[in-house]
Design an enzyme around this catalytic site. Structure first.
Site, PDB file in Angstrom:
ATOM      1  N   ASP A  11     -48.210 -61.968 -30.472  1.00  0.00           N
ATOM      2  CA  ASP A  11     -47.745 -62.183 -29.075  1.00  0.00           C
ATOM      3  C   ASP A  11     -48.771 -62.344 -27.957  1.00  0.00           C
ATOM      4  O   ASP A  11     -49.999 -61.570 -28.252  1.00  0.00           O
ATOM      5  CB  ASP A  11     -46.463 -61.031 -28.854  1.00  0.00           C
ATOM      6  CG  ASP A  11     -46.194 -61.142 -27.267  1.00  0.00           C
ATOM      7  OD1 ASP A  11     -45.952 -62.389 -27.005  1.00  0.00           O
ATOM      8  OD2 ASP A  11     -45.944 -60.334 -26.701  1.00  0.00           O
ATOM      9  N   SER A  12     -48.625 -62.639 -26.934  1.00  0.00           N
ATOM     10  CA  SER A  12     -49.473 -62.569 -25.629  1.00  0.00           C
ATOM     11  C   SER A  12     -49.745 -60.989 -25.234  1.00  0.00           C
ATOM     12  O   SER A  12     -50.833 -61.093 -24.855  1.00  0.00           O
ATOM     13  CB  SER A  12     -49.041 -63.241 -24.599  1.00  0.00           C
ATOM     14  OG  SER A  12     -47.802 -62.760 -24.288  1.00  0.00           O
ATOM     15  N   CYS A  74     -43.643 -64.986 -29.528  1.00  0.00           N
ATOM     16  CA  CYS A  74     -43.948 -65.195 -28.198  1.00  0.00           C
ATOM     17  C   CYS A  74     -43.230 -66.472 -27.949  1.00  0.00           C
ATOM     18  O   CYS A  74     -43.633 -67.334 -28.699  1.00  0.00           O
ATOM     19  CB  CYS A  74     -45.564 -65.102 -27.879  1.00  0.00           C
ATOM     20  SG  CYS A  74     -45.854 -66.016 -26.387  1.00  0.00           S
ATOM     21  N   GLU A 153     -42.727 -54.325 -18.379  1.00  0.00           N
ATOM     22  CA  GLU A 153     -43.913 -53.755 -18.636  1.00  0.00           C
ATOM     23  C   GLU A 153     -44.329 -52.473 -17.646  1.00  0.00           C
ATOM     24  O   GLU A 153     -44.714 -51.531 -18.037  1.00  0.00           O
ATOM     25  CB  GLU A 153     -45.161 -54.563 -18.333  1.00  0.00           C
ATOM     26  CG  GLU A 153     -44.955 -55.774 -19.139  1.00  0.00           C
ATOM     27  CD  GLU A 153     -46.251 -56.431 -19.690  1.00  0.00           C
ATOM     28  OE1 GLU A 153     -47.317 -56.154 -19.024  1.00  0.00           O
ATOM     29  OE2 GLU A 153     -46.456 -56.924 -20.851  1.00  0.00           O
TER      30      GLU A 153
HETATM   31  N1  DGL Z   1     -44.333 -63.289 -24.601  1.00  0.00           N
HETATM   32  C1  DGL Z   1     -44.044 -64.117 -23.768  1.00  0.00           C
HETATM   33  C2  DGL Z   1     -43.078 -65.031 -23.990  1.00  0.00           C
HETATM   34  O1  DGL Z   1     -42.214 -64.525 -24.800  1.00  0.00           O
HETATM   35  C3  DGL Z   1     -44.002 -63.475 -22.141  1.00  0.00           C
HETATM   36  C4  DGL Z   1     -45.222 -62.802 -21.633  1.00  0.00           C
HETATM   37  C5  DGL Z   1     -46.264 -63.749 -21.253  1.00  0.00           C
HETATM   38  O2  DGL Z   1     -46.296 -64.749 -20.090  1.00  0.00           O
HETATM   39  O3  DGL Z   1     -47.258 -63.637 -21.886  1.00  0.00           O
HETATM   40  O4  DGL Z   1     -42.747 -65.856 -23.507  1.00  0.00           O
END
Ligand code: DGL
Length: 266
Positions: A11-12, A74, A153
């Site tokens: 994930d990011s 993500c 967060e």
């Molecule tokens: N993980 C991202 C998503 O599910 C959210 C956080 C981001 O913007 O990186 O879209």
């Protein structure tokens, strides 16, 4: 045959831990390597090309760890990069959008479905496209909710501030009389009480993390890649920015301390 290599998840940042959590519940004997690209979060506001580049780099790191399967935990990366990853990799790759869309279609009785997510996910149009492939007469109403990620967060998931923000974001979807709302961002399951209160009992929430874990299980079964249930699994965490910061926010997502977060360089 059983395959005891780990499943790679990225994930990011920390949001994909909602998917990680569901995987540990559903597949307790699978080893998991989780990568949070915390140095480059957020993906939600970045262009498709940039997200494809970042997602490919994440996949590369996980391939070096000999993962047998990749979960793009993500929504933004799934929206922009899934096809590129399918093209480039020869292991199964599962994203979060198709599972969420399938769950929404199963859930909805009126076919009026709302989707919330980052600016990138909503702007990509992938959710309406995927939902309408599954249910041609569906009407899909989308709304980007960029303030939700920082709220989660920060740990502000309850109380007047998130309630007011949720009410404001969701009023136009409610005006469309949706009966189902897809939480199209990995962070949003942590806001599900606040979002649920804002939309009321008449709107079912779809958590794509749960739906994704089910698809991972089906994929393991179909490809014969599952681990034996007598295997002792391991869980590993990698982060591209400070391991300490990752551990602090990860605790909010998982409810327990994650030990030994490893820093990785791209
Ligand atoms: N993980 C991202 C998503 O599910 C959210 C956080 C981001 O913007 O990186 O879209």
């Amino acid at each position: 045959v059983a395959d005891h290599s780990p499943i790679g998840i990225f994930d990011s940042g920390v949001g994909g831990l909602t998917v990680f959590r569901e995987l540990t519940r559903l597949l307790p004997h699978e080893s998991l390597v989780y990568l949070g690209d915390t140095a480059r979060v957020p993906y939600g506001s970045k262009s498709p090309d940039t997200v494809i580049r970042y997602a490919s780099a994440c996949a590369e790191i996980l391939l070096q760890r000999q993962v047998k399967m990749l979960v793009v935990a993500c929504n933004t990366a799934s929206a922009h990069a899934l096809e590129a990853l399918w093209d480039r990799l020869d292991i199964p790759v599962v994203g979060v959008i198709e599972p969420g869309a399938q769950a929404a279609v199963r859930q909805s009785t009126t076919g009026r479905i709302g989707v919330i997510g980052t600016v990138g996910t909503i702007g990509s149009g992938v959710y309406p496209q995927t939902i309408r492939t599954l249910l041609a007469e569906a009407e899909v109403f989308c709304k980007a909710c960029p303030l939700f990620v920082p709220l989660v967060e920060e740990g502000w998931t309850e109380g007047p501030v998130p309630q007011a923000i949720a009410a404001r974001y969701l009023e136009e979807l409610l005006a469309e009389q949706i009966d189902t709302l897809v939480l199209g961002c990995t962070h949003y399951p942590l806001l599900s009480e606040t979002i649920g209160a804002a939309v009321g009992a008449g709107v079912a929430l779809v958590d794509s993390a749960e739906a994704t874990a089910l698809v991972v299980q089906q994929t393991l079964d179909a490809t014969d890649l599952g681990a034996d249930s007598d295997q002792l699994p391991f869980h590993q965490f990698l982060a591209s920015d400070s391991p300490q910061n990752f551990a602090v926010v990860a605790k909010r997502f998982l409810g327990y301390d994650v030990a030994d977060v490893e820093w990785v360089d791209f």
